[in-house]
Design a protein around this motif. Sequence first.
Motif, PDB file in Angstrom:
ATOM      1  N   GLU A   1       0.940  -1.143  -0.152  1.00 60.66           N
ATOM      2  CA  GLU A   1       0.099   0.281   0.180  1.00 60.66           C
ATOM      3  C   GLU A   1       0.882   1.220   0.045  1.00 60.66           C
ATOM      4  OE1 GLU A   1      -3.143  -0.031  -0.595  1.00 60.66           O
ATOM      5  OE2 GLU A   1      -3.298  -2.077  -0.502  1.00 60.66           O
ATOM      6  N   ALA A   2       2.051   0.964   0.656  1.00 63.92           N
ATOM      7  CA  ALA A   2       2.816   2.350   0.625  1.00 63.92           C
ATOM      8  C   ALA A   2       3.545   2.543  -0.633  1.00 63.92           C
ATOM      9  CB  ALA A   2       4.009   2.269   1.709  1.00 63.92           C
ATOM     10  N   GLY A   3       3.465   1.590  -1.672  1.00 59.55           N
ATOM     11  CA  GLY A   3       4.297   1.716  -2.849  1.00 59.55           C
ATOM     12  C   GLY A   3       5.861   1.324  -3.044  1.00 59.55           C
ATOM     13  N   ILE A   4       6.101   0.580  -2.078  1.00 62.47           N
ATOM     14  CA  ILE A   4       7.512  -0.069  -2.169  1.00 62.47           C
ATOM     15  C   ILE A   4       7.972  -0.926  -3.124  1.00 62.47           C
ATOM     16  CG2 ILE A   4       9.164  -1.094  -0.600  1.00 62.47           C
ATOM     17  CD1 ILE A   4       7.754   0.028   1.659  1.00 62.47           C
ATOM     18  N   PHE A   5       6.832  -1.590  -3.237  1.00 63.85           N
ATOM     19  CA  PHE A   5       7.198  -2.680  -4.473  1.00 63.85           C
ATOM     20  C   PHE A   5       6.862  -2.110  -5.914  1.00 63.85           C
ATOM     21  CE2 PHE A   5       6.242  -5.325  -0.662  1.00 63.85           C
ATOM     22  CZ  PHE A   5       7.627  -5.728  -0.416  1.00 63.85           C
ATOM     23  N   GLU A   6       7.842  -2.189  -6.649  1.00 66.63           N
ATOM     24  CA  GLU A   6       7.503  -1.736  -8.066  1.00 66.63           C
ATOM     25  C   GLU A   6       6.413  -2.758  -9.051  1.00 66.63           C
ATOM     26  OE1 GLU A   6      10.957  -0.636 -10.164  1.00 66.63           O
ATOM     27  OE2 GLU A   6      11.366   1.007  -8.574  1.00 66.63           O
ATOM     28  N   SER A   7       6.778  -4.173  -8.490  1.00 70.32           N
ATOM     29  CA  SER A   7       6.088  -5.205  -9.475  1.00 70.32           C
ATOM     30  C   SER A   7       5.043  -5.457  -8.885  1.00 70.32           C
ATOM     31  CB  SER A   7       7.067  -6.457  -9.216  1.00 70.32           C
ATOM     32  OG  SER A   7       7.160  -6.980  -7.926  1.00 70.32           O
TER      33      SER A   7
END
Length: 76
Positions: A64-70
Amino acid sequence: MSLQKPLMRGLLAKRLRFHVPIAFALSMLTAVGWKYGVTEPRKQAYAEFYKHYDATKEFTAMREAGIFESVRPKGE
């Protein structure tokens, strides 16, 4: 008056008989101290942390925080 010549024959063996047991005892003492002073508290801390750790909850929060790009957040 002359000084007595130093006894060189067997000097290494004589000194090793004295120093090797002391070195062994000190190394064992250090190993036991490291085990109970460092590794056991560290293992206890890890056990306590993972007792209440929820990997799915952490993954969802990071997603949810957008850490993972995939991995996109749900709803996109």
